[in-house]
Design an enzyme around this catalytic site. Structure first.
Site, PDB file in Angstrom:
ATOM      1  CG  HIS A 189      -2.521  -2.189   6.759  1.00  0.00           C
ATOM      2  ND1 HIS A 189      -3.297  -1.597   6.625  1.00  0.00           N
ATOM      3  CD2 HIS A 189      -2.156  -3.382   7.194  1.00  0.00           C
ATOM      4  CE1 HIS A 189      -4.498  -2.021   5.779  1.00  0.00           C
ATOM      5  NE2 HIS A 189      -3.384  -3.369   6.688  1.00  0.00           N
ATOM      6  CG  ASP A 246      -6.788   1.132   3.719  1.00  0.00           C
ATOM      7  OD1 ASP A 246      -6.184   1.023   4.393  1.00  0.00           O
ATOM      8  OD2 ASP A 246      -8.296   1.639   3.432  1.00  0.00           O
TER       9      ASP A 246
END
Length: 432
Positions: free
Chosen positions: A404, A408
């Site tokens: 992450h 995204d």
């Protein structure tokens, strides 16, 4: 007689030490020149060590699981008469008999490092040979059996005496030899021993320790998230069956090479997924080529060999490379050049794939893709006249775990939707 110190050679570029994962000899054993004496594991591969001289083992550099620096003493061998040795052995023994001043003042192995597991600690740098509980004939027979640690472990688990297994090629017993022995041994009155298992404490060493360290580091450093989507692979499976029907001498296709083709075709539009994250430099290195890691279960644990430039290979070339790497990994003969440097990984448990998985990223990569088990279920399809009909479909969930810090959720979802479209329209796999 003379004493020869066998030092751990340089077994890989950039390697400073190696782990002892198996001893094939013990104190007091006699070894012959070129006989396998130990298996050493680096970050890239397991390497078999062979004795450069003939003689008797008088020192060993520790126990299974210990790390040995490159150039440090691995063992000390009391050699035979130099006159009977090969030229290389003579040179090695003469060098051992005339060490430099610094080497002569320093014992080759510290006190106690000549022990093997379960033996008492010696009170001098050189441990005296221990009595061998086996009769001489049985000990010689045991020593003649050559096999990798994985084969030895499997044979022990099956209760098979490796001395009873005849290798099909050379002097080394391989997994295929064990398979043949188990297949045909029963016709000769052989039944594997199945003794009740007792509780045991298993030291985490070798490949299992590497896996544990890498997985722990990945979960500590990377904020994972996983996205799962259902894909209709009915048409893809039909395409695979048609390709296999006309494959000729080429390898039989599984779903994996078709999946890799689809992944390579969709990655150019999502370069953040085909990348490696350098934590220390704070840099994401996006790769133009797709070096596809292929998670492979082996008797020694999970390995990830890499298909180099997967985007430049067709489906048949990928199938051949998948077979080669998987076979080498399971046999413990994978080359260092086939490990490391991946840019994205695919992991599949085949029929055991489950409904969905949350795979752990192969650090420093930033994404890993996991196809799951294919199941047949009824679905609604358009009948072409504005209505719907119920049909049988082959469905598969596809999981992707991402870093992450780099990827995204929207990017991951968009990528999987692009991959879904391609897999559900397999004719596009073969379009330019």
């Amino acid at each position: 007689m003379a004493r020869f110190t066998f030092r751990l050679p340089d077994i890989g570029e950039g390697i400073s030490e190696a782990e002892i994962v198996a001893w094939h000899v013990k104190l007091g054993d006699r070894v012959e020149e070129d006989q396998s004496v130990a298996d050493m594991m680096t970050d890239k591969a397991t390497v078999e060590m062979e004795s450069p001289v003939s003689g008797t083992i008088v020192e060993l550099a520790g126990e299974v699981g210990d790390q040995v620096p490159i150039g440090a003493a691995l063992m000390v061998i009391e050699t035979d008469a130099v006159e009977d040795a090969s030229p290389a052995t003579k040179e090695a023994v003469l060098e051992a008999e005339n060490p430099g001043v610094e080497e002569a003042q320093t014992p080759s192995l510290p006190v106690g490092e000549g022990r093997v597991e379960g033996e008492p600690q010696a009170t001098s740098p050189v441990a005296a040979p221990h009595p061998d509980p086996l009769p001489q004939g049985e000990r010689e027979q045991e020593k003649k059996v050559l096999a990798s640690p994985a084969v030895r472990a499997r044979a022990q688990d099956l209760g098979v005496d490796l001395a009873s297994v005849k290798p099909a090629e050379g002097d080394r017993v391989r997994h295929s030899d064990l398979d043949a022995f188990l297949r045909y041994g029963s016709s000769q009155g052989y039944t594997p021993a199945r003794a009740p298992r007792a509780d045991e404490a298993v030291r985490v060493i070798g490949m299992r320790r590497r896996i544990a360290e890498n997985m722990a580091a990945s979960k500590r450093a990377i904020p994972h998230f996983t996205y799962v989507e259902e894909i209709d692979v009915t048409a893809l499976e039909e395409t695979r069956a048609q390709l296999n029907a006309g494959r000729g001498h080429r390898p039989k296709l599984t779903l994996l090479p078709l999946m890799i083709v689809a992944i390579c075709k969709t990655l150019p539009d999502f370069p953040m997924l085909n990348a490696r994250y350098d934590d220390e430099a704070g840099v994401v290195n996006r790769s133009g080529a797709v070096h596809m890691g292929m998670a492979t279960q082996t008797p020694a644990g999970l390995m990830v060999p890499v298909i180099r430039n997967a985007e430049s290979r067709n489906v048949w070339q990928l199938a051949t490379e998948i077979g080669r790497l998987a076979e080498a990994a399971r046999a413990g003969s994978i080359a260092g050049g086939d490990m490391g440097g991946g840019t994205i990984t695919i992991t599949s448990l085949g029929p055991l794939g489950g409904i969905a998985t949350t795979p752990v990223i192969n650090r420093p990569e930033v994404a890993i893709i996991g196809p799951n088990r294919i199941v047949e279920r009824p679905v609604f399809r358009s009948d072409g006249r504005g209505g719907e009909t119920i049909a049988r479909a082959k469905l598969m969930n596809l999981s992707i775990s991402c870093d992450h810090r780099v990827v995204d959720g929207y990017d991951a979802a968009s990528y999987v939707q692009a991959l879904k479209h391609l897999l559900e329209t397999p004719v596009m796999l073969f379009a330019d």
